[in-house]
Design a protein around this motif. Structure first.
Motif, PDB file in Angstrom:
ATOM      1  N   SER A   1      -2.852 -13.462   1.255  1.00  0.00           N
ATOM      2  CA  SER A   1      -2.881 -12.710  -0.003  1.00  0.00           C
ATOM      3  C   SER A   1      -4.281 -12.195  -0.290  1.00  0.00           C
ATOM      4  CB  SER A   1      -2.415 -13.583  -1.168  1.00  0.00           C
ATOM      5  OG  SER A   1      -1.073 -13.920  -1.009  1.00  0.00           O
ATOM      6  N   TYR A   2      -5.279 -13.035  -0.044  1.00  0.00           N
ATOM      7  CA  TYR A   2      -6.665 -12.625  -0.264  1.00  0.00           C
ATOM      8  C   TYR A   2      -7.017 -11.451   0.649  1.00  0.00           C
ATOM      9  CZ  TYR A   2     -11.739 -12.771  -0.649  1.00  0.00           C
ATOM     10  OH  TYR A   2     -13.050 -12.425  -0.855  1.00  0.00           O
ATOM     11  N   MET A   3      -6.681 -11.565   1.920  1.00  0.00           N
ATOM     12  CA  MET A   3      -7.013 -10.517   2.885  1.00  0.00           C
ATOM     13  C   MET A   3      -6.325  -9.202   2.535  1.00  0.00           C
ATOM     14  SD  MET A   3      -6.831 -12.714   6.376  1.00  0.00           S
ATOM     15  CE  MET A   3      -8.165 -12.167   7.415  1.00  0.00           C
ATOM     16  N   LEU A   4      -5.116  -9.266   2.022  1.00  0.00           N
ATOM     17  CA  LEU A   4      -4.368  -8.056   1.695  1.00  0.00           C
ATOM     18  C   LEU A   4      -4.984  -7.290   0.520  1.00  0.00           C
ATOM     19  CD1 LEU A   4      -0.702  -9.289   2.235  1.00  0.00           C
ATOM     20  CD2 LEU A   4      -2.007  -7.668   3.661  1.00  0.00           C
TER      21      LEU A   4
ATOM     22  N   GLN B   1      -4.599  -3.430   4.876  1.00  0.00           N
ATOM     23  CA  GLN B   1      -3.203  -3.585   5.283  1.00  0.00           C
ATOM     24  C   GLN B   1      -3.084  -4.515   6.495  1.00  0.00           C
ATOM     25  OE1 GLN B   1      -0.433  -1.834   3.955  1.00  0.00           O
ATOM     26  NE2 GLN B   1      -1.778  -1.190   2.301  1.00  0.00           N
ATOM     27  N   LEU B   2      -2.071  -5.351   6.464  1.00  0.00           N
ATOM     28  CA  LEU B   2      -1.698  -6.166   7.614  1.00  0.00           C
ATOM     29  C   LEU B   2      -0.175  -6.147   7.689  1.00  0.00           C
ATOM     30  CD1 LEU B   2      -3.956  -9.315   7.022  1.00  0.00           C
ATOM     31  CD2 LEU B   2      -4.238  -7.641   8.864  1.00  0.00           C
ATOM     32  N   ASP B   3       0.358  -5.888   8.874  1.00  0.00           N
ATOM     33  CA  ASP B   3       1.810  -5.921   8.991  1.00  0.00           C
ATOM     34  C   ASP B   3       2.268  -7.358   9.268  1.00  0.00           C
ATOM     35  OD1 ASP B   3       1.653  -6.416  11.812  1.00  0.00           O
ATOM     36  OD2 ASP B   3       1.656  -4.266  12.233  1.00  0.00           O
ATOM     37  N   ALA B   4       3.583  -7.548   9.311  1.00  0.00           N
ATOM     38  CA  ALA B   4       4.145  -8.891   9.471  1.00  0.00           C
ATOM     39  C   ALA B   4       3.717  -9.533  10.788  1.00  0.00           C
ATOM     40  CB  ALA B   4       5.671  -8.830   9.379  1.00  0.00           C
ATOM     41  N   GLN B   5       3.659  -8.759  11.860  1.00  0.00           N
ATOM     42  CA  GLN B   5       3.254  -9.288  13.160  1.00  0.00           C
ATOM     43  C   GLN B   5       1.783  -9.723  13.143  1.00  0.00           C
ATOM     44  OE1 GLN B   5       3.917  -6.538  16.388  1.00  0.00           O
ATOM     45  NE2 GLN B   5       3.333  -8.031  17.957  1.00  0.00           N
ATOM     46  N   GLN B   6       0.926  -8.914  12.532  1.00  0.00           N
ATOM     47  CA  GLN B   6      -0.493  -9.257  12.437  1.00  0.00           C
ATOM     48  C   GLN B   6      -0.687 -10.515  11.586  1.00  0.00           C
ATOM     49  OE1 GLN B   6      -1.712  -5.482  10.840  1.00  0.00           O
ATOM     50  NE2 GLN B   6      -2.488  -4.758  12.819  1.00  0.00           N
ATOM     51  N   THR B   7       0.044 -10.582  10.493  1.00  0.00           N
ATOM     52  CA  THR B   7      -0.029 -11.756   9.610  1.00  0.00           C
ATOM     53  C   THR B   7       0.367 -13.014  10.366  1.00  0.00           C
ATOM     54  OG1 THR B   7       0.429 -10.389   7.680  1.00  0.00           O
ATOM     55  CG2 THR B   7       0.869 -12.745   7.469  1.00  0.00           C
TER      56      THR B   7
ATOM     57  N   LEU C   1      -8.915 -11.817  17.457  1.00  0.00           N
ATOM     58  CA  LEU C   1      -8.236 -11.024  16.431  1.00  0.00           C
ATOM     59  C   LEU C   1      -8.874  -9.643  16.287  1.00  0.00           C
ATOM     60  CD1 LEU C   1      -7.569 -13.749  13.715  1.00  0.00           C
ATOM     61  CD2 LEU C   1      -5.876 -12.628  15.185  1.00  0.00           C
ATOM     62  N   SER C   2     -10.197  -9.573  16.434  1.00  0.00           N
ATOM     63  CA  SER C   2     -10.860  -8.265  16.312  1.00  0.00           C
ATOM     64  C   SER C   2     -10.484  -7.345  17.472  1.00  0.00           C
ATOM     65  CB  SER C   2     -12.373  -8.429  16.206  1.00  0.00           C
ATOM     66  OG  SER C   2     -12.937  -8.822  17.422  1.00  0.00           O
ATOM     67  N   GLY C   3     -10.095  -7.911  18.596  1.00  0.00           N
ATOM     68  CA  GLY C   3      -9.664  -7.107  19.737  1.00  0.00           C
ATOM     69  C   GLY C   3      -8.202  -6.699  19.662  1.00  0.00           C
TER      70      GLY C   3
ATOM     71  N   TRP D   1      -9.224  -5.143  11.877  1.00  0.00           N
ATOM     72  CA  TRP D   1      -9.787  -6.464  11.595  1.00  0.00           C
ATOM     73  C   TRP D   1     -11.248  -6.394  11.145  1.00  0.00           C
ATOM     74  CZ3 TRP D   1      -8.119 -11.131  10.562  1.00  0.00           C
ATOM     75  CH2 TRP D   1      -9.010 -12.208  10.607  1.00  0.00           C
ATOM     76  N   ASN D   2     -12.084  -5.719  11.908  1.00  0.00           N
ATOM     77  CA  ASN D   2     -13.507  -5.657  11.559  1.00  0.00           C
ATOM     78  C   ASN D   2     -13.752  -4.925  10.241  1.00  0.00           C
ATOM     79  OD1 ASN D   2     -14.347  -7.235  13.713  1.00  0.00           O
ATOM     80  ND2 ASN D   2     -14.542  -5.479  15.075  1.00  0.00           N
ATOM     81  N   PRO D   3     -13.111  -3.771   9.986  1.00  0.00           N
ATOM     82  CA  PRO D   3     -13.285  -3.142   8.671  1.00  0.00           C
ATOM     83  C   PRO D   3     -12.777  -4.014   7.527  1.00  0.00           C
ATOM     84  CG  PRO D   3     -12.375  -1.556  10.232  1.00  0.00           C
ATOM     85  CD  PRO D   3     -12.378  -2.892  10.910  1.00  0.00           C
ATOM     86  N   LEU D   4     -11.682  -4.722   7.745  1.00  0.00           N
ATOM     87  CA  LEU D   4     -11.134  -5.617   6.728  1.00  0.00           C
ATOM     88  C   LEU D   4     -12.139  -6.719   6.404  1.00  0.00           C
ATOM     89  CD1 LEU D   4      -8.429  -6.516   5.171  1.00  0.00           C
ATOM     90  CD2 LEU D   4      -8.124  -8.046   7.107  1.00  0.00           C
ATOM     91  N   PHE D   5     -12.685  -7.330   7.431  1.00  0.00           N
ATOM     92  CA  PHE D   5     -13.641  -8.414   7.219  1.00  0.00           C
ATOM     93  C   PHE D   5     -14.941  -7.890   6.619  1.00  0.00           C
ATOM     94  CE2 PHE D   5     -13.574 -12.867   7.737  1.00  0.00           C
ATOM     95  CZ  PHE D   5     -14.896 -13.263   7.725  1.00  0.00           C
ATOM     96  N   ALA D   6     -15.325  -6.675   7.005  1.00  0.00           N
ATOM     97  CA  ALA D   6     -16.529  -6.061   6.421  1.00  0.00           C
ATOM     98  C   ALA D   6     -16.341  -5.836   4.924  1.00  0.00           C
ATOM     99  CB  ALA D   6     -16.847  -4.747   7.119  1.00  0.00           C
TER     100      ALA D   6
END
Length: 189
Positions: free
Chosen positions: A6-9, A13-19, A113-115, A120-125
Motif C-alpha cells: 500500500s505504501y509503495m502504491l 503503479q505495480l501490477d498483481a504479478q509485480q506485487t 527486483l530492479s532488473g 522499480w528504481n523510479p518508484l524507490f527514488a
C-alpha cells in the motif's frame, strides 16, 4: 505485508504479478528494544520497512554523548541509502527504541527486483525523495525554534510518539537535557 505494498502504491503503479514477486522477496524480522538494524562503520545490506515499533537514527560523539537525528515510525522505510547504494560504511546507527517488526529486502533481492520491474528504481527514488523532503522539513523547523517550540513541533510531527520512546532519546533529538525536557513537559501540562 499488505502495508508495504500500500505504501509503495502511493508512489507508482505495480501490477498483481509485480506485487506477488515483491512479496516473495521480502522476509520478516523482529528487533528487540536496543538492537541495531544497521550500525555505523558497517555496510547496509538491506532495506527495512517498519510495520510495528519505533526506530531512531543516531550517532555518538567523541565523549560518548548520543545524538538522535530522527525517528522512524510504522509504515516507513529504514535504510542508510548512501551505504546501501554505494557499499560504503554507514555513518549512523539505526536502533530499535521498542520491540520492532520489519519486512526486509536484501541487497541482492533489491537488485533483482530492479532488473525485473521496469519502474522499480523510479518508484524507490520517489519514496526516497519523499522521505528526504520530510526530514529536511522537520530539521529546518527544529533549527529555528526555541526548546519549548521544538518540543511542541515534535508532538505535531510525531503524534503519540512521546509516550513510546525513552526521554533520553527525545531530549537528544530536541538538543536539550532530560531535566530541561521534564521542565518543559511540566509547564505545558
Amino acid at each position: 505485508m499488505e502495508e508495504i505494498i500500500s505504501y509503495m502504491l502511493q508512489f507508482g503503479q505495480l501490477d498483481a504479478q509485480q506485487t506477488k514477486l515483491i512479496k516473495t522477496r521480502l522476509h520478516e524480522i523482529t528487533l528487540k528494544k536496543g538492537a541495531y538494524f544497521s550500525e555505523a562503520g558497517k555496510i547496509a545490506r538491506q532495506v527495512g520497512f517498519l510495520s510495528e515499533g519505533v526506530l531512531r537514527v543516531c550517532y555518538y560523539g567523541i565523549k560518548g554523548e548520543e545524538f538522535t537525528r530522527c525517528f522512524v515510525r510504522e509504515n516507513q522505510f529504514a535504510v542508510d541509502l548512501n551505504s546501501f547504494y554505494n557499499e560504503i560504511p554507514c555513518s549512523e546507527y539505526v536502533e530499535a527504541l521498542t520491540d520492532c517488526r520489519m519486512f526486509v529486502l536484501s541487497k541482492p533481492a533489491f537488485t533483482e527486483l530492479s532488473g525485473i520491474i521496469a519502474d522499480w528504481n523510479p518508484l524507490f527514488a520517489k519514496m526516497s525523495s519523499s522521505a528526504l523532503m520530510r526530514k529536511v522539513y522537520e530539521s529546518s523547523r527544529m533549527l529555528s525554534e526555541d526548546a519549548t517550540t521544538r518540543y511542541l513541533s515534535f508532538l505535531e510531527i510525531y503524534p503519540g510518539l512521546s509516550n513510546r520512546i525513552p526521554l533520553s532519546a527525545l531530549a537528544s533529538y530536541l538538543g536539550i537535557t532530560q531535566s530541561s525536557l521534564s521542565r518543559i513537559r511540566k509547564n505545558i501540562s
